[in-house]
Every structure is written in C-alpha cells, then in structure tokens.
Write a protein that holds these residues in place. Structure first.
Motif, PDB file in Angstrom:
ATOM      1  N   ARG A 148       8.186  10.520  -9.904  1.00 61.01           N
ATOM      2  CA  ARG A 148       7.854  10.872 -11.321  1.00 61.01           C
ATOM      3  C   ARG A 148       9.003  10.752 -12.220  1.00 61.01           C
ATOM      4  N   ALA A 149      10.305  11.138 -11.714  1.00 61.97           N
ATOM      5  CA  ALA A 149      11.357  11.182 -12.489  1.00 61.97           C
ATOM      6  C   ALA A 149      12.066   9.959 -12.522  1.00 61.97           C
ATOM      7  N   GLY A 150      11.369   8.957 -12.036  1.00 60.90           N
ATOM      8  CA  GLY A 150      12.007   7.394 -11.911  1.00 60.90           C
ATOM      9  C   GLY A 150      13.053   7.077 -11.046  1.00 60.90           C
ATOM     10  N   ALA A 151      13.541   8.191 -10.223  1.00 59.59           N
ATOM     11  CA  ALA A 151      14.409   8.021  -9.143  1.00 59.59           C
ATOM     12  C   ALA A 151      14.224   7.357  -8.168  1.00 59.59           C
ATOM     13  N   VAL A 152      13.088   7.057  -7.623  1.00 57.39           N
ATOM     14  CA  VAL A 152      12.513   6.400  -6.505  1.00 57.39           C
ATOM     15  C   VAL A 152      11.307   5.732  -6.792  1.00 57.39           C
ATOM     16  N   GLN A 153      10.902   4.644  -5.978  1.00 60.53           N
ATOM     17  CA  GLN A 153       9.748   4.147  -6.058  1.00 60.53           C
ATOM     18  C   GLN A 153       9.143   4.078  -4.761  1.00 60.53           C
ATOM     19  N   VAL A 154       7.959   4.638  -4.333  1.00 60.46           N
ATOM     20  CA  VAL A 154       7.173   4.836  -3.235  1.00 60.46           C
ATOM     21  C   VAL A 154       6.595   3.360  -2.953  1.00 60.46           C
ATOM     22  N   TYR A 155       6.705   2.817  -1.864  1.00 58.54           N
ATOM     23  CA  TYR A 155       5.855   1.832  -1.271  1.00 58.54           C
ATOM     24  C   TYR A 155       5.228   2.358   0.048  1.00 58.54           C
ATOM     25  N   GLU A 156       3.933   2.119  -0.073  1.00 57.84           N
ATOM     26  CA  GLU A 156       3.053   2.374   0.902  1.00 57.84           C
ATOM     27  C   GLU A 156       1.970   1.725   1.193  1.00 57.84           C
ATOM     28  N   MET A 157       1.173   1.483   2.049  1.00 59.13           N
ATOM     29  CA  MET A 157      -0.083   0.549   2.163  1.00 59.13           C
ATOM     30  C   MET A 157      -1.317   1.158   1.529  1.00 59.13           C
ATOM     31  N   CYS A 158      -2.141   0.451   1.464  1.00 62.70           N
ATOM     32  CA  CYS A 158      -3.544   0.607   0.772  1.00 62.70           C
ATOM     33  C   CYS A 158      -4.141   1.799   1.024  1.00 62.70           C
ATOM     34  N   TRP A 159      -4.201   2.088   2.454  1.00 65.55           N
ATOM     35  CA  TRP A 159      -5.180   3.284   2.627  1.00 65.55           C
ATOM     36  C   TRP A 159      -4.455   4.258   2.065  1.00 65.55           C
ATOM     37  N   GLY A 160      -5.141   5.186   1.528  1.00 66.08           N
ATOM     38  CA  GLY A 160      -4.496   6.453   0.714  1.00 66.08           C
ATOM     39  C   GLY A 160      -4.069   6.260  -0.760  1.00 66.08           C
ATOM     40  N   CYS A 161      -4.402   4.876  -1.274  1.00 63.62           N
ATOM     41  CA  CYS A 161      -3.988   4.656  -2.662  1.00 63.62           C
ATOM     42  C   CYS A 161      -5.217   4.660  -3.657  1.00 63.62           C
ATOM     43  N   GLN A 162      -5.163   5.451  -4.620  1.00 62.89           N
ATOM     44  CA  GLN A 162      -6.228   5.535  -5.485  1.00 62.89           C
ATOM     45  C   GLN A 162      -6.893   4.306  -6.157  1.00 62.89           C
ATOM     46  N   PHE A 163      -6.234   3.148  -5.880  1.00 64.47           N
ATOM     47  CA  PHE A 163      -6.668   1.757  -6.281  1.00 64.47           C
ATOM     48  C   PHE A 163      -7.564   1.233  -5.337  1.00 64.47           C
ATOM     49  N   PHE A 164      -7.448   1.664  -4.154  1.00 63.87           N
ATOM     50  CA  PHE A 164      -7.947   0.998  -2.854  1.00 63.87           C
ATOM     51  C   PHE A 164      -9.579   1.244  -2.676  1.00 63.87           C
ATOM     52  N   ARG A 165     -10.344   0.209  -2.642  1.00 65.07           N
ATOM     53  CA  ARG A 165     -11.875   0.613  -2.317  1.00 65.07           C
ATOM     54  C   ARG A 165     -12.004  -0.365  -1.148  1.00 65.07           C
ATOM     55  N   PRO A 166     -12.413   0.634   0.012  1.00 62.73           N
ATOM     56  CA  PRO A 166     -12.538   0.081   1.351  1.00 62.73           C
ATOM     57  C   PRO A 166     -13.935  -0.422   1.696  1.00 62.73           C
ATOM     58  N   ASN A 167     -14.068  -1.602   2.053  1.00 58.56           N
ATOM     59  CA  ASN A 167     -15.566  -1.916   2.493  1.00 58.56           C
ATOM     60  C   ASN A 167     -16.479  -2.162   1.527  1.00 58.56           C
ATOM     61  N   VAL A 168     -16.197  -2.621   0.242  1.00 55.07           N
ATOM     62  CA  VAL A 168     -16.939  -2.675  -0.835  1.00 55.07           C
ATOM     63  C   VAL A 168     -17.454  -3.963  -0.931  1.00 55.07           C
ATOM     64  N   HIS A 169     -16.959  -5.094  -0.184  1.00 58.60           N
ATOM     65  CA  HIS A 169     -17.590  -6.239  -0.003  1.00 58.60           C
ATOM     66  C   HIS A 169     -18.061  -6.274   1.367  1.00 58.60           C
ATOM     67  N   PRO A 170     -19.036  -5.978   1.724  1.00 56.64           N
ATOM     68  CA  PRO A 170     -19.613  -6.075   3.247  1.00 56.64           C
ATOM     69  C   PRO A 170     -19.974  -7.429   3.556  1.00 56.64           C
TER      70      PRO A 170
END
Length: 208
Positions: A150-172
């Motif tokens: 939040r302070a801009g001191a580090v940028q977090v890189y993670e995979m989609c699972w656990g991200c608020q933008f990720f929508r799993p299995n919505v295109h079955p």
C-alpha cells in the motif's frame, strides 16, 4: 534515534526491523553466491525468474522494468546483457510492434533451473520452526507485505487463485479457457492461472 544504532533497539518493533534488514542481507548474499557461480548478477537472476514465472502478457521490457522497479532504459540494458549471453531473446509481443517481448532461450530456461535453489538456505531456516510458528510467521509477514504494498515500497506478484479479479470456471462450455479475469476482462486457460501477475489483488484486501 535509529534502529541501526544498537543503543536504541529497545522495542520489539525496532528489533524486528533490524532482524528483517539482516534477513534481506542474507537473501542478497544467497543470490550473490548463486550468481557468482553462474556469472550473473542478482538483477539478472531476478530477470530470468521473472521470465519463467510471470504471466505471458507481461514478459516485455516494460513489464521487466515494472518488476525490477527501474526505468525502461535500465531494463533494456539488463535484457541486452542476457541476450548477449544467449539466455534471453527479444520478440514481438503482440499487434503493437512497439512492445518488445522477452523470452527465455532453451539455455536460459536451463540456467533458471540451476538457480532456483537460491533461497534454499532461508527455506531451511524457516523449516526449523514448528508448524504453528510457521503459520503465525506467515500471517505476520503477509500483513507486513500488504502494508508495504500500500505504501508503494513493494509490488506483489501472485497467481490468479486468491485474486479478487479471478473468476474460476465461469466458462464451463469453453474447455480451452474456462476461467475469467475481470481485470483484463478476458477468458483464462488453466495454465495461465498459475503464473505470477502484477495485477494481483488479494481477496482479503477488498473493503466493503
């Protein structure tokens, strides 16, 4: 007063700050040791790891600059050095010819595999903690990382699972890309969800 001055390390916060500084020094030393054997700098090692694990769409000179926290020109110089070593190759990254993509060569991919044990020493040290201590340590570190993010001191890189933008299995009905990313508003294949992404925002940080 400064936590660097031993006379003023009187609180837990001050002692923890210095401990984290020492851990950062240890990590830098671990990367230097690996890099020396491979004749690579820590920045070059970071670059190779980025090109292996970042999601394909950000493996560009601009994406590398963002990941390293440097200017585009500096990132380009880093890429130049790795390209001369035959570890990285430049290529067009899409319809916009101005975007310079980066990719590992076969030799570069093999070199990354050799370097990935750089944090084994730190992993072993954490492994000496009990399971409960490791879980508590993880929670505390995640809080610190989010605060620094939040302070801009580090940028977090993670995979989609656990991200608020990720929508799993919505295109079955789409076997190729059954998931969806709300950030870029595009379908996602299973394989694409396991890469690190600079747009990652953990669900836990979403406020109501």
């Amino acid at each position: 007063m400064s936590p660097f001055d031993p006379r003023f390390r009187r609180t837990s916060a001050e002692r923890s700050t210095v401990a984290l500084y020492r851990i950062a020094q240890a990590i830098e030393a671990l990367f230097r040791k690996r890099g020396k054997a491979a004749r690579l700098t820590p920045t070059q090692i970071d670059t190779l790891l980025f090109l292996k694990y970042a999601r394909p769409g950000v493996r560009t000179v601009g994406g590398l600059a963002q990941r390293l926290g440097v200017t585009y020109a500096t990132a380009s110089v880093v890429a130049d050095g790795l390209e001369r070593r035959g570890l990285v190759v430049r290529r067009v990254a899409g319809p916009d010819l101005r975007v310079v993509g980066l990719a590992l060569t076969e030799q570069g991919a093999a070199r990354v595999t050799e370097l990935e044990g750089a944090l084994d020493g730190l992993l072993a040290a954490i492994g000496e903690l009990t399971a409960n201590e490791q879980a508590y340590f993880d929670r505390i570190l995640q809080v610190l990382v989010r605060s620094l993010q939040r302070a801009g001191a580090v940028q977090v890189y993670e995979m989609c699972w656990g991200c608020q933008f990720f929508r799993p299995n919505v295109h079955p009905d789409d076997p190729v890309a059954p998931h969806h990313c709300a950030f870029v508003d595009a379908p996602l294949a299973d394989g694409d969800t396991t890469f690190e992404c600079p747009d990652f925002v953990p669900v836990a940080t979403v406020s109501g």
